[in-house]
Design a protein around this motif. Structure first.
Motif, PDB file in Angstrom:
ATOM      1  N   GLU A 167     -15.549  53.146  42.279  1.00  0.00           N
ATOM      2  CA  GLU A 167     -15.866  53.152  40.855  1.00  0.00           C
ATOM      3  C   GLU A 167     -15.087  54.186  40.035  1.00  0.00           C
ATOM      4  O   GLU A 167     -15.489  54.529  38.920  1.00  0.00           O
ATOM      5  CB  GLU A 167     -17.362  53.404  40.659  1.00  0.00           C
ATOM      6  N   GLU A 168     -13.963  54.663  40.542  1.00  0.00           N
ATOM      7  CA  GLU A 168     -13.202  55.684  39.822  1.00  0.00           C
ATOM      8  C   GLU A 168     -11.909  55.163  39.202  1.00  0.00           C
ATOM      9  O   GLU A 168     -11.421  55.713  38.223  1.00  0.00           O
ATOM     10  CB  GLU A 168     -12.862  56.850  40.775  1.00  0.00           C
ATOM     11  N   ALA A 169     -11.344  54.132  39.765  1.00  0.00           N
ATOM     12  CA  ALA A 169     -10.002  53.682  39.368  1.00  0.00           C
ATOM     13  C   ALA A 169      -9.968  53.143  37.941  1.00  0.00           C
ATOM     14  O   ALA A 169     -10.879  52.444  37.500  1.00  0.00           O
ATOM     15  CB  ALA A 169      -9.512  52.616  40.336  1.00  0.00           C
ATOM     16  N   THR A 170      -8.898  53.468  37.237  1.00  0.00           N
ATOM     17  CA  THR A 170      -8.681  52.949  35.887  1.00  0.00           C
ATOM     18  C   THR A 170      -7.350  52.214  35.755  1.00  0.00           C
ATOM     19  O   THR A 170      -6.930  51.889  34.656  1.00  0.00           O
ATOM     20  CB  THR A 170      -8.727  54.095  34.855  1.00  0.00           C
ATOM     21  N   SER A 171      -6.681  51.973  36.867  1.00  0.00           N
ATOM     22  CA  SER A 171      -5.409  51.248  36.865  1.00  0.00           C
ATOM     23  C   SER A 171      -5.211  50.626  38.233  1.00  0.00           C
ATOM     24  O   SER A 171      -5.904  50.983  39.202  1.00  0.00           O
ATOM     25  CB  SER A 171      -4.238  52.191  36.549  1.00  0.00           C
ATOM     26  N   THR A 172      -4.247  49.728  38.330  1.00  0.00           N
ATOM     27  CA  THR A 172      -3.951  49.118  39.627  1.00  0.00           C
ATOM     28  C   THR A 172      -3.483  50.164  40.630  1.00  0.00           C
ATOM     29  O   THR A 172      -3.837  50.114  41.809  1.00  0.00           O
ATOM     30  CB  THR A 172      -2.896  48.008  39.471  1.00  0.00           C
ATOM     31  N   TRP A 173      -2.686  51.110  40.153  1.00  0.00           N
ATOM     32  CA  TRP A 173      -2.243  52.198  41.028  1.00  0.00           C
ATOM     33  C   TRP A 173      -3.444  52.935  41.611  1.00  0.00           C
ATOM     34  O   TRP A 173      -3.528  53.169  42.817  1.00  0.00           O
ATOM     35  CB  TRP A 173      -1.351  53.161  40.251  1.00  0.00           C
ATOM     36  N   GLU A 174      -4.398  53.285  40.754  1.00  0.00           N
ATOM     37  CA  GLU A 174      -5.590  54.005  41.218  1.00  0.00           C
ATOM     38  C   GLU A 174      -6.507  53.125  42.056  1.00  0.00           C
ATOM     39  O   GLU A 174      -7.169  53.633  42.973  1.00  0.00           O
ATOM     40  CB  GLU A 174      -6.350  54.585  40.029  1.00  0.00           C
ATOM     41  N   ASN A 175      -6.564  51.829  41.763  1.00  0.00           N
ATOM     42  CA  ASN A 175      -7.319  50.918  42.631  1.00  0.00           C
ATOM     43  C   ASN A 175      -6.897  51.104  44.080  1.00  0.00           C
ATOM     44  O   ASN A 175      -7.731  51.216  44.984  1.00  0.00           O
ATOM     45  CB  ASN A 175      -7.080  49.465  42.246  1.00  0.00           C
ATOM     46  N   LEU A 176      -5.602  51.137  44.294  1.00  0.00           N
ATOM     47  CA  LEU A 176      -5.070  51.252  45.650  1.00  0.00           C
ATOM     48  C   LEU A 176      -5.273  52.651  46.223  1.00  0.00           C
ATOM     49  O   LEU A 176      -5.593  52.804  47.406  1.00  0.00           O
ATOM     50  CB  LEU A 176      -3.586  50.881  45.651  1.00  0.00           C
ATOM     51  N   VAL A 177      -5.121  53.670  45.384  1.00  0.00           N
ATOM     52  CA  VAL A 177      -5.302  55.046  45.855  1.00  0.00           C
ATOM     53  C   VAL A 177      -6.745  55.280  46.302  1.00  0.00           C
ATOM     54  O   VAL A 177      -7.004  55.760  47.410  1.00  0.00           O
ATOM     55  CB  VAL A 177      -4.921  56.051  44.747  1.00  0.00           C
ATOM     56  N   TYR A 178      -7.696  54.930  45.432  1.00  0.00           N
ATOM     57  CA  TYR A 178      -9.098  55.253  45.706  1.00  0.00           C
ATOM     58  C   TYR A 178      -9.750  54.300  46.704  1.00  0.00           C
ATOM     59  O   TYR A 178     -10.725  54.674  47.376  1.00  0.00           O
ATOM     60  CB  TYR A 178      -9.892  55.267  44.400  1.00  0.00           C
ATOM     61  N   ALA A 179      -9.238  53.097  46.800  1.00  0.00           N
ATOM     62  CA  ALA A 179      -9.816  52.147  47.753  1.00  0.00           C
ATOM     63  C   ALA A 179      -9.315  52.367  49.172  1.00  0.00           C
ATOM     64  O   ALA A 179      -9.961  51.938  50.126  1.00  0.00           O
ATOM     65  CB  ALA A 179      -9.516  50.716  47.317  1.00  0.00           C
ATOM     66  N   ARG A 180      -8.207  53.024  49.312  1.00  0.00           N
ATOM     67  CA  ARG A 180      -7.599  53.140  50.642  1.00  0.00           C
ATOM     68  C   ARG A 180      -8.526  53.754  51.687  1.00  0.00           C
ATOM     69  O   ARG A 180      -8.622  53.228  52.810  1.00  0.00           O
ATOM     70  CB  ARG A 180      -6.299  53.932  50.559  1.00  0.00           C
ATOM     71  N   PRO A 181      -9.246  54.852  51.386  1.00  0.00           N
ATOM     72  CA  PRO A 181     -10.163  55.378  52.415  1.00  0.00           C
ATOM     73  C   PRO A 181     -11.289  54.400  52.775  1.00  0.00           C
ATOM     74  O   PRO A 181     -11.810  54.448  53.894  1.00  0.00           O
ATOM     75  CB  PRO A 181     -10.741  56.641  51.747  1.00  0.00           C
ATOM     76  N   LEU A 182     -11.631  53.522  51.843  1.00  0.00           N
ATOM     77  CA  LEU A 182     -12.736  52.593  52.065  1.00  0.00           C
ATOM     78  C   LEU A 182     -12.351  51.431  52.970  1.00  0.00           C
ATOM     79  O   LEU A 182     -13.227  50.748  53.498  1.00  0.00           O
ATOM     80  CB  LEU A 182     -13.249  52.054  50.724  1.00  0.00           C
ATOM     81  N   VAL A 183     -11.052  51.199  53.125  1.00  0.00           N
ATOM     82  CA  VAL A 183     -10.594  50.088  53.975  1.00  0.00           C
ATOM     83  C   VAL A 183      -9.949  50.599  55.262  1.00  0.00           C
ATOM     84  O   VAL A 183      -9.356  49.824  56.002  1.00  0.00           O
ATOM     85  CB  VAL A 183      -9.604  49.174  53.214  1.00  0.00           C
ATOM     86  N   SER A 184     -10.086  51.908  55.509  1.00  0.00           N
ATOM     87  CA  SER A 184      -9.409  52.488  56.670  1.00  0.00           C
ATOM     88  C   SER A 184      -9.897  51.908  57.991  1.00  0.00           C
ATOM     89  O   SER A 184      -9.169  51.918  58.988  1.00  0.00           O
ATOM     90  CB  SER A 184      -9.582  54.009  56.673  1.00  0.00           C
TER      91      SER A 184
END
Length: 201
Positions: free
Chosen positions: A120-137
């Motif tokens: 729930e933090e991302a505000t761009s596609t770049w951030e979508n990938l940054v913040y989601a990465r730990p969640l899909v590890s």
């Protein structure tokens, strides 16, 4: 006279070649965006990473969220995806994050909330990938889910962030042609921006 003429000619030459490079880059990126429309996902996949879109002022899902989330829910019900990660923060016009709104849509379509994780933090596609990465590890396989015009940028930014190959899948019921064309132009501009950032860094 010749002293004044030579710098002017140099400026024109640089402008001309700059325009040619920009035209070729724009054409190539437009082709890349269109080429990505069908996606390249291989199913089944353990995790579906669903990219957010606009939320209305009343916290109702916009058309993009509805398309993307409905597609993700269908894939879960068909056994193509096991669990979902919704990524998207809160916009200035809404109280709920994009991810929370997507969860509500998915639950209305029968998806078990235990199969849903929110970013729930991302505000761009770049951030979508940054913040989601730990969640899909811990995911053995991942597919990115979004509108078809968005898929090329997702894969390009994933490459820049060293995700490796990120398969993608287009949302059902794509928007009309006029909206799609405008969206493709926006995606090309965004990819040009990130290319310039990558080159200059």
């Amino acid at each position: 006279m010749m002293i004044l003429f030579r710098p002017f000619r140099l400026v024109l030459t640089l402008f001309f070649y700059g325009f040619v490079v920009l035209f070729l880059a724009t054409t190539a990126l437009t082709f890349r965006v269109w080429e990505a429309f069908p996606g390249d996902a291989v199913f089944p996949a353990e995790c579906g990473l669903v990219f957010g879109a606009a939320v209305h002022r009343t916290d109702d899902p916009g058309p993009g969220i509805t398309r993307r989330t409905s597609t993700a829910a269908r894939l879960v019900h068909e056994g193509m995806v096991d669990r979902l990660i919704f990524t998207g923060g809160r916009g200035a016009a809404s109280n709920e994050s994009e991810a929370a709104v997507m969860r509500a849509v998915a639950m209305r379509r029968g998806v078990d909330p235990d199969r849903i994780t929110l970013e729930e933090e991302a505000t761009s596609t770049w951030e979508n990938l940054v913040y989601a990465r730990p969640l899909v590890s811990d995911c053995s396989s991942i597919v990115g889910i979004s509108d078809r015009y968005h898929l090329a940028r997702i894969q390009y930014l994933a490459e820049l962030q060293d995700w490796g190959e990120l398969p993608v899948y287009p949302a059902d019921n794509p928007p009309n042609d006029a909206f799609t064309i405008r969206s493709v132009m926006r995606e090309v501009a965004a990819m040009l921006y990130y290319m310039l950032i990558a080159v200059s860094s």
